[in-house]
Design a protein around this motif. Structure first.
Motif, PDB file in Angstrom:
ATOM      1  N   ASN A  62     -56.238  -9.177  44.023  1.00  0.00           N
ATOM      2  CA  ASN A  62     -55.010  -9.657  44.641  1.00  0.00           C
ATOM      3  C   ASN A  62     -54.992  -9.372  46.147  1.00  0.00           C
ATOM      4  N   LYS A  63     -54.053 -10.000  46.828  1.00  0.00           N
ATOM      5  CA  LYS A  63     -53.936  -9.912  48.287  1.00  0.00           C
ATOM      6  C   LYS A  63     -55.205 -10.448  48.940  1.00  0.00           C
ATOM      7  N   ASP A  65     -55.595 -12.976  50.447  1.00  0.00           N
ATOM      8  CA  ASP A  65     -55.278 -13.565  51.757  1.00  0.00           C
ATOM      9  C   ASP A  65     -55.528 -12.579  52.887  1.00  0.00           C
ATOM     10  N   THR A  66     -55.524 -11.285  52.577  1.00  0.00           N
ATOM     11  CA  THR A  66     -55.722 -10.278  53.633  1.00  0.00           C
ATOM     12  C   THR A  66     -57.164  -9.760  53.662  1.00  0.00           C
ATOM     13  N   ALA A  89     -56.642 -13.835  43.969  1.00  0.00           N
ATOM     14  CA  ALA A  89     -55.310 -14.427  44.065  1.00  0.00           C
ATOM     15  C   ALA A  89     -54.527 -13.905  45.258  1.00  0.00           C
ATOM     16  N   ASP A  90     -53.572 -14.698  45.659  1.00  0.00           N
ATOM     17  CA  ASP A  90     -52.587 -14.286  46.649  1.00  0.00           C
ATOM     18  C   ASP A  90     -51.241 -14.470  45.948  1.00  0.00           C
ATOM     19  N   CYS A  91     -50.717 -13.375  45.435  1.00  0.00           N
ATOM     20  CA  CYS A  91     -49.504 -13.475  44.622  1.00  0.00           C
ATOM     21  C   CYS A  91     -48.254 -13.664  45.462  1.00  0.00           C
ATOM     22  N   ARG A  92     -48.408 -13.596  46.780  1.00  0.00           N
ATOM     23  CA  ARG A  92     -47.239 -13.854  47.613  1.00  0.00           C
ATOM     24  C   ARG A  92     -47.009 -15.359  47.693  1.00  0.00           C
ATOM     25  N   ILE A 132     -52.384   0.189  39.949  1.00  0.00           N
ATOM     26  CA  ILE A 132     -51.787   1.294  40.693  1.00  0.00           C
ATOM     27  C   ILE A 132     -50.563   0.771  41.476  1.00  0.00           C
ATOM     28  N   PRO A 133     -49.703   1.643  41.972  1.00  0.00           N
ATOM     29  CA  PRO A 133     -48.523   1.181  42.701  1.00  0.00           C
ATOM     30  C   PRO A 133     -48.901   0.296  43.897  1.00  0.00           C
ATOM     31  N   ASN A 134     -48.081  -0.713  44.118  1.00  0.00           N
ATOM     32  CA  ASN A 134     -48.171  -1.522  45.328  1.00  0.00           C
ATOM     33  C   ASN A 134     -49.312  -2.550  45.377  1.00  0.00           C
ATOM     34  N   VAL A 135     -50.055  -2.714  44.300  1.00  0.00           N
ATOM     35  CA  VAL A 135     -51.125  -3.728  44.317  1.00  0.00           C
ATOM     36  C   VAL A 135     -50.608  -5.148  44.102  1.00  0.00           C
ATOM     37  N   GLY A 136     -49.357  -5.246  43.644  1.00  0.00           N
ATOM     38  CA  GLY A 136     -48.782  -6.577  43.452  1.00  0.00           C
ATOM     39  C   GLY A 136     -48.538  -6.959  41.999  1.00  0.00           C
ATOM     40  N   LYS A 137     -48.321  -5.975  41.149  1.00  0.00           N
ATOM     41  CA  LYS A 137     -48.084  -6.261  39.729  1.00  0.00           C
ATOM     42  C   LYS A 137     -46.811  -7.092  39.543  1.00  0.00           C
ATOM     43  N   SER A 138     -45.731  -6.650  40.186  1.00  0.00           N
ATOM     44  CA  SER A 138     -44.459  -7.374  40.027  1.00  0.00           C
ATOM     45  C   SER A 138     -44.564  -8.773  40.628  1.00  0.00           C
ATOM     46  N   SER A 139     -45.220  -8.856  41.786  1.00  0.00           N
ATOM     47  CA  SER A 139     -45.393 -10.168  42.426  1.00  0.00           C
ATOM     48  C   SER A 139     -46.175 -11.097  41.506  1.00  0.00           C
TER      49      SER A 139
HETATM   50  N1  LIG Z   1     -50.369 -10.368  51.626  1.00  0.00           N
HETATM   51  C1  LIG Z   1     -50.076 -10.196  50.327  1.00  0.00           C
HETATM   52  N2  LIG Z   1     -49.110  -9.346  49.959  1.00  0.00           N
HETATM   53  C2  LIG Z   1     -48.832  -9.204  48.648  1.00  0.00           C
HETATM   54  C3  LIG Z   1     -49.539  -9.925  47.656  1.00  0.00           C
HETATM   55  N3  LIG Z   1     -49.038  -9.561  46.452  1.00  0.00           N
HETATM   56  C4  LIG Z   1     -48.071  -8.651  46.681  1.00  0.00           C
HETATM   57  N4  LIG Z   1     -47.928  -8.431  48.004  1.00  0.00           N
HETATM   58  C5  LIG Z   1     -47.016  -7.503  48.660  1.00  0.00           C
HETATM   59  O1  LIG Z   1     -47.364  -6.179  48.266  1.00  0.00           O
HETATM   60  C6  LIG Z   1     -46.197  -5.363  48.134  1.00  0.00           C
HETATM   61  C7  LIG Z   1     -46.152  -4.734  46.753  1.00  0.00           C
HETATM   62  O2  LIG Z   1     -45.989  -5.751  45.783  1.00  0.00           O
HETATM   63  P1  LIG Z   1     -45.362  -5.455  44.328  1.00  0.00           P
HETATM   64  O3  LIG Z   1     -45.467  -6.709  43.543  1.00  0.00           O
HETATM   65  O4  LIG Z   1     -44.037  -4.820  44.432  1.00  0.00           O
HETATM   66  O5  LIG Z   1     -46.423  -4.365  43.779  1.00  0.00           O
HETATM   67  P2  LIG Z   1     -46.326  -3.437  42.459  1.00  0.00           P
HETATM   68  O6  LIG Z   1     -45.902  -2.088  42.929  1.00  0.00           O
HETATM   69  O7  LIG Z   1     -47.720  -3.398  41.927  1.00  0.00           O
HETATM   70  O8  LIG Z   1     -45.395  -4.088  41.499  1.00  0.00           O
HETATM   71  C8  LIG Z   1     -45.028  -6.280  48.428  1.00  0.00           C
HETATM   72  O9  LIG Z   1     -44.665  -6.114  49.781  1.00  0.00           O
HETATM   73  C9  LIG Z   1     -45.591  -7.674  48.203  1.00  0.00           C
HETATM   74  O10 LIG Z   1     -44.941  -8.655  48.965  1.00  0.00           O
HETATM   75  C10 LIG Z   1     -50.573 -10.835  48.085  1.00  0.00           C
HETATM   76  O11 LIG Z   1     -51.260 -11.485  47.292  1.00  0.00           O
HETATM   77  N5  LIG Z   1     -50.791 -10.920  49.425  1.00  0.00           N
END
Ligand SMILES: Nc1nc2c(ncn2[C@@H]2O[C@H](COP(=O)(O)OP(=O)(O)O)[C@@H](O)[C@H]2O)c(=O)[nH]1
Ligand SMILES: [Mg+2]
Length: 286
Positions: A62-63, A65-66, A89-92, A132-139
């Motif tokens: 994930n992410k 795009d970065t 993937a880019d879940c944003r 892990i936290p912040n990887v984008g699970k919720s997104s």
């Molecule tokens: N650039 C980018 N940011 C993302 C992506 N997916 C999630 N984020 C950002 O990463 C942060 C954490 O996402 P979140 O879904 O809350 O992560 P969780 O803690 O795993 O549930 C948020 O600021 C999202 O907007 C992605 O594919 N690309």
């Protein structure tokens, strides 16, 4: 081993998480593991393999795009060579998620075959999301589920403890990601997690962190670094020197002409995390 304050409550929390994941495992056919494409191995939970006991796994880089595109490809090949199914993937924005359904079907090909043989073709496949936290699970869940999520919740008689999100007629996702912990013990892993913001800045010193990041970027992405801040750098240049240069180039000075290194540090970290330095991957498969 470096002590990071937040790992003091790690064991208890981990036990609870593991219990929760284990309890949900019998309900799912496969596990979706979300990783940060900039630091795939560092953002991985080392215990997951033993925890899920051979369940088919789909890795989401994930992410992406970065991250550096060619590096993401290398990681995808690397995990595929270990028998995992991988998508980037880019879940944003949702980019890449159109490949998810076919990835699930390829990871679960033998189960689907078995179902077919038993005359249960089209049986619903159940998935669990971990990371892990912040990887984008919720997104990830929100992107895939979108509007469908609300519908499932509105249906009378649907239990609220285990929320299943219907992705298609034959696929459902557990709407409760399993939050795992990264491997903190390794210094370089902890550092990379801090660079990307997976570890909160209140547990690390921002200036020290920015100096280390600048040092690493000067090594791996020197062109991007010098172009972004319009500075000249030397090979192996000290991180604090680099921070000074960035601060000077941005006019971040305090009275007396000294560089406001704290401000410069915050800027560097923010800009790196915001992708302003370009698409950067901090580790490659070995
Ligand atoms: N650039 C980018 N940011 C993302 C992506 N997916 C999630 N984020 C950002 O990463 C942060 C954490 O996402 P979140 O879904 O809350 O992560 P969780 O803690 O795993 O549930 C948020 O600021 C999202 O907007 C992605 O594919 N690309
Ligand atoms: Mg979340």
């Amino acid at each position: 081993m470096t002590e990071i304050p937040s790992i003091q409550w790690f064991p208890g929390h981990m036990t609870k998480t593991k219990r929760m994941i284990k309890a949900s495992l019998p309900l799912v056919d496969a596990v979706v593991e979300i990783l940060d494409a900039r630091i795939p191995e560092s953002s991985r939970n080392p215990d997951l393999q033993s925890l899920i006991e051979g369940k088919p796994r789909i890795v989401v880089l994930n992410k992406c795009d970065t991250a550096d595109e060619s590096s993401t490809q290398k990681w995808a090949e690397y995990y595929r060579s270990q028998g995992l199914t991988v998508i980037a993937a880019d879940c944003r924005s949702g980019k890449g998620l159109n490949k998810f359904a076919s990835a699930v079907k390829s990871a679960l090909a033998s189960l689907i075959e078995k179902n077919k043989a038993k005359g249960m073709e089209g049986r619903v496949l159940h998935l669990m999301v971990v990371g892990i936290p912040n990887v984008g699970k919720s997104s990830f869940i929100n992107r895939l589920a979108g509007q469908k999520k609300a519908k499932v919740e509105d249906r009378p008689g649907v239990t609220r403890t285990k929320q299943w999100v219907k992705l298609s007629d034959d696929m459902e996702l557990l709407d409760m990601p399993g939050v795992l912990w990264p491997k903190f013990e390794d210094m370089s892993v902890g550092e990379k997690l801090a660079f990307t913001g997976a570890i909160k800045d209140d547990v690390v010193d921002v200036e020290t962190l920015a100096c280390r990041l600048l040092y690493v970027l000067n090594d791996l992405y020197r062109n991007e670094l010098t172009a972004r801040y319009k500075i000249q750098t030397e090979e192996n240049e000290d991180g604090y020197e680099l921070l000074q240069k960035v601060g000077k180039a941005r006019g971040m000075l305090v009275s007396g002409g000294e560089v406001n290194t704290e401000r410069a540090a915050i800027t560097v970290l923010d800009e790196f995390r915001g992708g302003k330095l370009g698409r950067i991957t901090l580790e490659l498969p070995t």
